[in-house]
Design a protein around this motif. Structure first.
Motif, PDB file in Angstrom:
ATOM      1  N   ASN A  41      47.007   9.459  34.076  1.00 32.95           N
ATOM      2  CA  ASN A  41      47.783   8.370  34.378  1.00 32.95           C
ATOM      3  C   ASN A  41      49.070   8.237  33.774  1.00 32.95           C
ATOM      4  N   VAL A  42      49.001   8.294  32.593  1.00 37.52           N
ATOM      5  CA  VAL A  42      50.213   8.079  31.566  1.00 37.52           C
ATOM      6  C   VAL A  42      51.028   9.170  31.750  1.00 37.52           C
ATOM      7  N   LEU A  43      50.629  10.379  31.745  1.00 39.05           N
ATOM      8  CA  LEU A  43      51.351  11.659  31.673  1.00 39.05           C
ATOM      9  C   LEU A  43      51.843  11.869  33.046  1.00 39.05           C
ATOM     10  N   ARG A  44      51.355  11.394  34.193  1.00 35.91           N
ATOM     11  CA  ARG A  44      51.881  11.572  35.602  1.00 35.91           C
ATOM     12  C   ARG A  44      52.808  10.447  35.772  1.00 35.91           C
ATOM     13  N   ASP A  45      52.982   9.671  35.109  1.00 34.79           N
ATOM     14  CA  ASP A  45      53.861   8.289  35.127  1.00 34.79           C
ATOM     15  C   ASP A  45      55.399   9.074  35.438  1.00 34.79           C
ATOM     16  N   PRO A  46      55.832   8.708  36.552  1.00 32.75           N
ATOM     17  CA  PRO A  46      57.304   9.376  36.850  1.00 32.75           C
ATOM     18  C   PRO A  46      58.115   9.041  35.780  1.00 32.75           C
ATOM     19  N   GLN A  47      57.945   7.800  35.138  1.00 34.49           N
ATOM     20  CA  GLN A  47      59.188   7.545  34.075  1.00 34.49           C
ATOM     21  C   GLN A  47      59.152   8.583  32.934  1.00 34.49           C
ATOM     22  N   ASN A  48      57.892   9.239  32.529  1.00 39.16           N
ATOM     23  CA  ASN A  48      57.745  10.157  31.524  1.00 39.16           C
ATOM     24  C   ASN A  48      58.423  11.528  31.984  1.00 39.16           C
ATOM     25  N   GLY A  49      58.277  11.771  33.406  1.00 35.29           N
ATOM     26  CA  GLY A  49      59.073  13.179  33.868  1.00 35.29           C
ATOM     27  C   GLY A  49      58.388  14.402  33.262  1.00 35.29           C
ATOM     28  N   PHE A  50      56.933  14.287  33.184  1.00 36.32           N
ATOM     29  CA  PHE A  50      56.524  15.841  32.809  1.00 36.32           C
ATOM     30  C   PHE A  50      56.372  16.568  34.130  1.00 36.32           C
ATOM     31  N   ILE A  58      50.073  20.021  27.808  1.00 35.26           N
ATOM     32  CA  ILE A  58      49.454  18.937  26.893  1.00 35.26           C
ATOM     33  C   ILE A  58      47.919  18.708  27.065  1.00 35.26           C
ATOM     34  N   VAL A  59      47.371  18.805  28.169  1.00 34.98           N
ATOM     35  CA  VAL A  59      46.046  18.543  28.386  1.00 34.98           C
ATOM     36  C   VAL A  59      45.164  19.736  27.635  1.00 34.98           C
ATOM     37  N   ALA A  60      45.545  20.973  27.868  1.00 34.65           N
ATOM     38  CA  ALA A  60      45.236  21.797  27.033  1.00 34.65           C
ATOM     39  C   ALA A  60      45.130  21.842  25.720  1.00 34.65           C
ATOM     40  N   ALA A  61      46.388  21.436  25.070  1.00 30.62           N
ATOM     41  CA  ALA A  61      46.578  21.213  23.665  1.00 30.62           C
ATOM     42  C   ALA A  61      45.871  20.294  23.060  1.00 30.62           C
ATOM     43  N   GLN A  62      45.515  19.139  23.865  1.00 35.57           N
ATOM     44  CA  GLN A  62      44.788  17.987  23.382  1.00 35.57           C
ATOM     45  C   GLN A  62      43.615  18.296  23.682  1.00 35.57           C
ATOM     46  N   GLY A  63      43.174  19.415  24.458  1.00 28.21           N
ATOM     47  CA  GLY A  63      41.504  19.590  24.567  1.00 28.21           C
ATOM     48  C   GLY A  63      40.917  18.815  25.838  1.00 28.21           C
ATOM     49  N   LEU A  64      41.839  18.039  26.513  1.00 29.59           N
ATOM     50  CA  LEU A  64      41.139  17.174  27.579  1.00 29.59           C
ATOM     51  C   LEU A  64      40.703  17.860  28.729  1.00 29.59           C
ATOM     52  N   ASP A  65      40.498  19.335  28.847  1.00 22.71           N
ATOM     53  CA  ASP A  65      40.225  20.098  29.537  1.00 22.71           C
ATOM     54  C   ASP A  65      38.748  20.284  29.531  1.00 22.71           C
ATOM     55  N   GLN A  66      38.412  20.284  28.233  1.00 24.57           N
ATOM     56  CA  GLN A  66      36.970  20.508  27.918  1.00 24.57           C
ATOM     57  C   GLN A  66      36.034  19.468  28.242  1.00 24.57           C
ATOM     58  N   PRO A  67      34.672  20.215  28.378  1.00 23.79           N
ATOM     59  CA  PRO A  67      33.751  19.147  28.945  1.00 23.79           C
ATOM     60  C   PRO A  67      33.747  17.780  27.930  1.00 23.79           C
TER      61      PRO A  67
END
Lengths: 336, 574
Positions: A41-50, A58-67
């Motif tokens: 939600n935060v990452l997709r916040d249009p204000q952040n513009g990713f 970022i997700v991969a770097a933070q390991g958020l795609d892991q189980p």
């Protein structure tokens, strides 16, 4: 005896560490199974513009795609080494954010704690030795009064009287000595009431004991009777109450900080909740768990030092000596 | 000790205690018109007595007689609800009316206090040493190391072997006898001129009682201390005090020199008190006691009701094996009383638990009324328990405080489902009548009963099932001497009327002498001597039995043997 205490202490410490780790896991799991995904939600916040690719990176770097179990393991191993991750809002290490506000809260809470203790003991002494005509009954009613007034009301009253009317401190400088002191008083008063209630009940009980009469017969004055004889046995149950009261100090400090306009853990939590800054919240919950567990650990460790009759689990047991002569009084002494 | 006593009494003035003679030296303690009330209730009325220097005076009475209240008033340790009026002069100085600040210098320094229950008279969370230093602080000795040495010396003086260990101990680590020695030590440490001892031995075993009393007597003579002794036991008072004051309901019944009051009590109450002391009246119940035996001999013959053979029971405590009962054997003929006698920790309680089947022995067998107790489960024992009942030591804790007398006595009938509702009501009234309690008590709760009434209820509760055997576990040790006499009488007449068999557990040999037929003396779980009561008491063979017998207070200063022919004469003259 010393060996028994050390092995008891080691056992309690191990238990405390296990409890802290379990709390961390529990919070982590609860946050993971909650509906919605605050992170994306935060990452997709249009204000952040990713862009999508950046988000994936970022997700991969933070390991958020892991189980989840793998994420938990990574997060837990970071937690153990003291790394609490990055704030999602400010992108700064969570440890830094907490370190900035923690001292202010610690000062407030410990000052409040000292005030609560002093107040409770003073009330306790008064209920035992203040003559009836000087308002002993009034003193006994004080804890109930303290408990029934919410601490923000006490805080506002203190600000109004001492800040605005008497001008003892300036409301816009909340970290000054006087401002801190009055914030601590506001926070400490309800906590002192809980301690005083238990303390008074126990002092009443102890001062009726035969040993108190015998000690007076030995020529002890009020002050020494109170300090040397009554206070220590009366504070045994108080230790448990104090451990619980620390929780009240934590909760109360959030409100008091708001009322007095101080920055502290309270303001940090408030900000993090409104922005869904999960790493910070997870860290604060873990911190609260650590404080609770530590306080209870201290209570458990202090208790056997205060009461020699406590049998330590895991160590050799006390046995009443039967040398010279024995009597039924021994068994009474042991069981009572 | 004996010669010492005589010497003191002879050299002291023979003047009457109650009628002051002019130009006499000021007595150390003089109480005039002392009245004490708690709220509207006056518990002591117009008490008057004097205690001379180096003398000893005993205040005697039952619980509730006001004797402890007088002691507390003299010590100014009355609870806040207590109010004292009158005059108490210590060393010529009025002390009742002065402020606490004015009285405090006398506390400990001039007036020492030895309390009743040593187990609760020391702060449980502080070491003995720390509390001893409070007493030592009253000496004008600036050096702490010297004060510590004085404390250790005093501990040795009161007969504590390992003074250093005692100094470092907490109260719960010492036995009752040792704690009472500590308390006496703390009281005499600042060398007071007056020592007030409030029932200093009533919480202790008989043998330890004697040692503690001997210690007090010795210290009193060695240190020239005046002793105000509070006790409910006339024999102890007569043995230890120069003068007696007999109290009932807060009013002095009689006062005077021990020799005259004891030998020829003028008041009816003092005579009753003397008649109630078992040690002074070994054959008081002889007629009642022997009726049972005679009936037995003319009857079907003495078949043993209880057979205990070669019973051993061990417990494991902290990895150490403790033999609580070792090769215990005895038989009890039907309709008689067998006493198990020994000090605390001798294995009496374990023996009782084994007898009731609450505990199973390692080896050996027990049978009661031809029913095997050993090797049966609690379910199987239910039928046995109908015939085998227990009366517990302390009626203040053994009765549920929320139940009425009727409910308490009736419960066993309900449990065993005996009879119809009407028959049970009938049986409850019968059992109460057997123990001499009226029907008006049926709806009372234990709190509204005296100690003696409570123990009667406990006995009625065990009688209601019509048992053959009753185990009496120190049934009177929590009661006053005069109440004890009532209970003994109830028990003996029940035995005669109902043909009951008793196992009587006690450490009080004087009481055993009064009511038992046979006795086993137990030491460390083993029977050291057994036989007929008269035989054991007249010709004890074992040193342990002799030491137990010697510890019975005889009422005669320095006397160690019983029964005293002259005292027996005096007792039967009543």
């Amino acid at each position: 005896m010393r060996g028994a205490y050390l092995s008891y202490a080691a056992k309690r410490l191990t238990q405390a560490i296990v409890v802290i780790l379990l709390t961390y896991v529990f919070t982590f799991v609860v946050v993971s199974i909650l509906p919605g995904d605050p992170i994306t939600n935060v990452l997709r916040d249009p204000q952040n513009g990713f862009t999508e690719d950046e988000i994936k990176a970022i997700v991969a770097a933070q390991g958020l795609d892991q189980p989840i179990p793998v994420q938990l393991w990574t997060s837990l191993s970071h937690f153990v080494t003291g790394d609490l991750g990055l704030s999602m809002r400010s992108n700064r290490p969570v440890t830094t954010l907490i370190a900035e506000v923690l001292p202010s809260t610690l000062i407030l809470a410990s000052a409040a704690f000292v005030i609560a203790l002093l107040l409770a003991v003073t009330i306790g002494y008064g209920t035992q030795f203040l003559p009836k005509r000087f308002g002993q009954g009034l003193l006994r009613g004080l804890p109930s009064l303290f408990l029934s007034v919410p601490n923000f009301v006490i805080g506002l009253a203190l600000i109004h009287i001492f800040g605005f009317q008497l001008g003892l401190f300036r409301v816009i400088a909340p970290n000054s000595f006087w401002a801190t002191l009055f914030a601590a008083v506001a926070l400490g008063i309800p906590v002192s009431a809980r301690i005083a209630e238990v303390l008074i009940a126990n002092l009443d009980n102890e001062s009726e004991q035969e040993y108190a009469a015998v000690a007076r017969g030995r020529g002890l004055g009020q002050m020494r009777l109170f300090a040397k004889h009554l206070l220590k046995p009366s504070s045994l149950p108080v230790v448990t109450v104090i451990a619980l009261a620390i929780g009240e100090l934590l909760g109360g400090s959030l409100i008091t900080e708001t009322v007095f306009g101080r920055t502290g853990i309270g303001s940090l939590v408030q900000r993090s909740v409104s922005t869904q800054d999960l790493p910070v919240l997870q860290a604060v919950v873990s911190l609260a768990a650590v404080v609770f567990v530590l306080v209870n650990l201290i209570a458990d460790l202090v208790y056997p030092l205060l009461d020699p009759r406590v049998k330590l689990i895991g160590g050799p047991k006390y046995r009443p000596t039967t040398a010279d002569d024995s009597s039924t009084a021994t068994s009474q002494a042991v069981t009572s | 000790m004996a010669s010492h006593d005589r010497l003191t009494t002879n050299t002291l003035t023979r003047a009457e205690l109650v009628a002051p003679v002019p130009l006499r030296p000021i007595p150390l303690l003089r109480v005039n018109g002392l009245s004490v009330s708690y709220g509207p209730n006056e518990v002591v009325t117009n008490a008057e007595f004097e205690l001379g220097r180096g003398e000893s005076l005993a205040l005697i009475g039952e619980s509730g007689s006001g004797k402890s209240t007088i002691a507390r008033a003299v010590l100014r340790l009355l609870p806040s609800s207590g109010h004292a009026t009158g005059r108490v002069a210590f060393d010529g100085q009025e002390v009742l009316g002065i402020s606490e600040r004015g009285f405090r210098p006398l506390r400990g320094r001039a007036i020492g206090f030895v309390p009743q229950d040593p187990a609760h008279a020391l702060n449980p969370v502080r070491t003995i040493g720390a509390q001893a230093h409070e007493a030592a602080a009253l000496l004008d000795e600036p050096d702490r190391a010297v004060r510590k040495r004085l404390i250790l010396e005093t501990f040795a003086e009161v007969g504590l072997d390992n003074a250093r260990r005692v100094y470092d101990s907490y109260p719960h680590q010492l036995s009752g006898g040792m704690l009472q020695r500590v308390l006496i030590g703390l009281a005499i440490l600042p060398r007071p001129t007056l020592l007030v001892a409030d029932e200093p031995t009533s919480a202790l075993d008989v043998t330890i009682q004697k040692r503690i009393l001997d210690l007090l007597t010795r210290l009193q003579h060695d240190l020239k201390i005046s002793l105000l002794l509070i006790t409910h036991d006339l024999a102890i008072a007569a043995e230890r005090a120069n003068a007696l004051v007999v109290l009932k309901d807060g009013i002095i019944q009689e006062a005077g020199r021990t020799a005259s009051v004891f030998a020829a009590p003028a008041s009816a109450y003092a005579r009753k008190l003397r008649a109630d002391v078992p040690a002074l009246n070994p054959d008081r119940y002889a007629a009642l006691r022997d009726t049972g035996i005679r009936a037995l001999k003319t009857g079907a013959g003495a078949t043993p009701k209880i057979k205990v053979s070669a019973v051993t029971k061990t417990f494991t405590v902290d990895g150490k094996t403790l033999t609580a009962v070792d090769d215990l054997s005895f038989t009890v003929p039907a309709g008689t009383t067998h006493a198990l006698v020994g000090e605390s920790g001798s294995g009496k309680t374990t023996a009782v638990r084994l007898l009731l089947g609450l505990e199973q022995p390692d080896t050996g067998t027990i049978s009661v009324a031809d029913e095997q107790i050993t090797g049966r489960s609690p379910d199987e024992l239910r039928s046995v328990w109908r015939h085998l009942q227990l009366v517990y030591q302390n009626p203040f804790t053994s009765l549920d405080p929320t139940w009425t007398v009727e409910h308490l006595v009736r419960e066993p009938l309900d449990r065993f489902g005996i009879g119809t509702r009407k028959e049970r009501d009938e049986r409850v009234r019968e059992a109460l009548a057997d123990v001499g309690l009226g029907e008006h008590l049926l709806s009372r709760k234990p709190q509204a009963l005296s100690g003696g009434q409570r123990q009667r209820v406990a006995i009625a509760r065990s009688l209601v099932l019509k048992p053959d055997v009753i185990v009496l576990d120190e049934p009177t040790s929590a009661l006053d001497v005069s109440v004890q006499a009532d209970i003994v009488e109830v028990l003996l007449s029940l035995q005669v009327n109902l043909g009951l068999t008793y196992v009587f557990v006690s450490h009080d040999l004087a009481l055993v002498r009064q009511l038992a037929h046979t006795v086993s003396v137990i030491q460390r779980g083993r029977i050291v001597e057994h036989g007929a009561v008269t035989e054991i008491f007249d010709n004890p063979r074992q040193p342990y039995t002799r030491s137990l017998l010697a510890s019975i207070p005889s009422g005669v200063a320095g006397a160690a043997h019983l029964p005293h022919p002259r005292l027996r004469q005096l007792a039967t003259a009543d």
